[in-house]
Write an enzyme that holds these catalytic residues in place. Structure first.
Site, PDB file in Angstrom:
ATOM      1  N   GLU A  65      10.345   0.409   8.299  1.00 17.00           N
ATOM      2  CA  GLU A  65      11.109   1.465   8.961  1.00 17.00           C
ATOM      3  C   GLU A  65      11.272   1.187  10.452  1.00 17.00           C
ATOM      4  O   GLU A  65      12.344   1.431  11.029  1.00 17.00           O
ATOM      5  CB  GLU A  65      10.422   2.819   8.758  1.00 17.00           C
ATOM      6  N   CYS A  97       5.184   5.628  11.018  1.00 21.36           N
ATOM      7  CA  CYS A  97       6.618   5.490  10.776  1.00 21.36           C
ATOM      8  C   CYS A  97       7.299   6.842  10.637  1.00 21.36           C
ATOM      9  O   CYS A  97       8.457   7.013  11.049  1.00 21.36           O
ATOM     10  CB  CYS A  97       6.863   4.648   9.531  1.00 21.36           C
ATOM     11  N   LEU A 217      -0.951 -25.627 -11.325  1.00 20.54           N
ATOM     12  CA  LEU A 217      -0.795 -24.189 -11.083  1.00 20.54           C
ATOM     13  C   LEU A 217      -0.200 -23.890  -9.708  1.00 20.54           C
ATOM     14  O   LEU A 217      -0.479 -22.842  -9.109  1.00 20.54           O
ATOM     15  CB  LEU A 217      -2.137 -23.453 -11.253  1.00 20.54           C
TER      16      LEU A 217
END
Length: 374
Positions: A65, A97, A217
């Site tokens: 935000e 925020c 992996l």
């Protein structure tokens, strides 16, 4: 305060979808915080338009935000803000925020889902409403929750979100005994698995998979190699070979080996010398781990989402414990035949509570995607 922009539900969904797409850019890169997306929309003589965009920064701050407000500047006054998560209300390294949105003079805030963090949990909405800001909640909530499932799971349930991936042959096998890595699916499906790894903070396998397949992996997509998740090996007795290939990159991409008190000290020293993080965890009298304990430890370490890739016994134990949240099942036309390792799961025995989310094709393979909402 200016009246909020008049937006129909379709417009709300369109702008929230934009915010969700933004949030995905930094998923897994925001430390303990969720990756949130925010979009600011202002109404002008030519109609509605986006004047500010933000996504939680890498490392977790600044929040989405605040970044969207900085981009919008004075145009935020009287605007509508779309946020995938309730704006924070607690004082941390930056002002809340919710307060920043009030100070900017926004007229309306559309929120996908509320924050389970006890420091927020509805307080952000209260701050906005007390200041006269119109608030709408629940817009595209399921989609937003899916995008930040790891955060919501860890905060709300105290454990990481678990995705189980299986590649199953036409005859119901996931491999062949003694054959090492056996390609069940084609290159398109394997590329998709690379993208799935990017969505998670940990990839988990049992030690038998390491011994039999010797996998890396890692994420091997050009330019994204550094996004390889923490690789976790469930290894109660410390059987991971020090020569395992995944240890070659342990200095760049962490390898966490979970052992019991029955693991030999000499072996654990060798694994640590190879760069692995060896962590003893509680086990039963046979030295076996309960999946709940595995997830508890991973949660303590701050890992919010886990991608279980094998093998059959590890998958079976997580399923039996009811700790799988999403199943991504690849179906192949390959026939393994004699010596095959039977899959612990098929389309015919998906556990109760799961719903079909999606079906897609990748070359000659089919992906069936299930989730269990929480």
């Amino acid at each position: 305060m200016a009246a909020p922009a008049t937006l129909d539900p379709d417009a709300d969904r369109r702008y929230m979808a934009e915010a969700i797409a933004l949030s995905l850019k930094h998923r897994g890169l925001t430390a303990e915080n969720p990756s949130v997306g925010a979009v600011i929309v202002q109404t002008g003589s030519d109609g509605d338009g986006i004047v500010g965009r933000g996504v939680t920064a890498i490392g977790g701050r600044p929040h989405a935000e605040l970044q969207a407000l900085a981009e919008a500047g004075a145009l935020a006054k009287g605007a509508t803000v779309y946020a995938t998560l309730e704006p924070c209300s607690h004082i941390g390294r930056a002002p809340p925020c919710a307060d920043a949105l009030v100070s900017a003079g926004v007229a309306r805030v559309v929120i996908a889902t509320l924050d389970p963090d006890i420091r927020v949990a509805g307080r952000g909405v209260s701050i906005l409403e007390r200041a006269g800001v119109a608030v709408t909640t629940g817009c595209m909530e399921a989609e937003a929750r899916r995008a930040m499932a790891g955060f919501l799971s860890l905060k709300g349930r105290g454990r990481p979100y678990v995705t189980l991936k299986l590649a199953v042959s036409q005859d119901g096998m996931i491999g062949r005994k003694g054959a090492g890595q056996l390609a069940i699916t084609g290159p398109d499906a394997r590329h998709e698995v690379q993208l799935m790894r990017l969505e998670h903070e940990a990839v988990l396998v049992g030690v038998s998979t390491v011994i039999e397949d010797d996998p890396l992996l890692t994420v091997r997509l050009p330019g994204l190699e550094q996004r390889t998740p923490t690789r976790v090996i469930v290894d109660p007795f410390g059987r991971t070979p020090p020569s395992a290939r995944l240890l070659d990159s342990a200095a760049r991409h962490p390898v966490l080996i979970l052992v019991s008190e029955k693991a030999g000290s000499r072996q654990t020293v060798l694994l640590k010398d190879r760069g692995a993080i060896v962590r003893p965890i509680a086990s039963d009298y046979r030295g076996r781990f309960h999946p709940q304990e595995i997830l508890r430890v991973l949660g303590i370490l701050g890992l919010k989402s886990v991608f279980v890739e094998g093998g059959a016994e590890t998958a079976r134990r997580f399923l039996k414990a009811g700790l799988v949240d999403r199943i991504r099942l690849f179906k192949s036309d390959v026939v393994v035949g004699e010596g095959g390792i039977v899959s612990p799961l098929s389309e015919a025995n998906i556990p109760e509570g799961f719903t079909l989310l999606d079906m897609r094709r990748f070359g000659g393979d089919r992906l069936v995607d299930y989730e269990r909402p929480f």
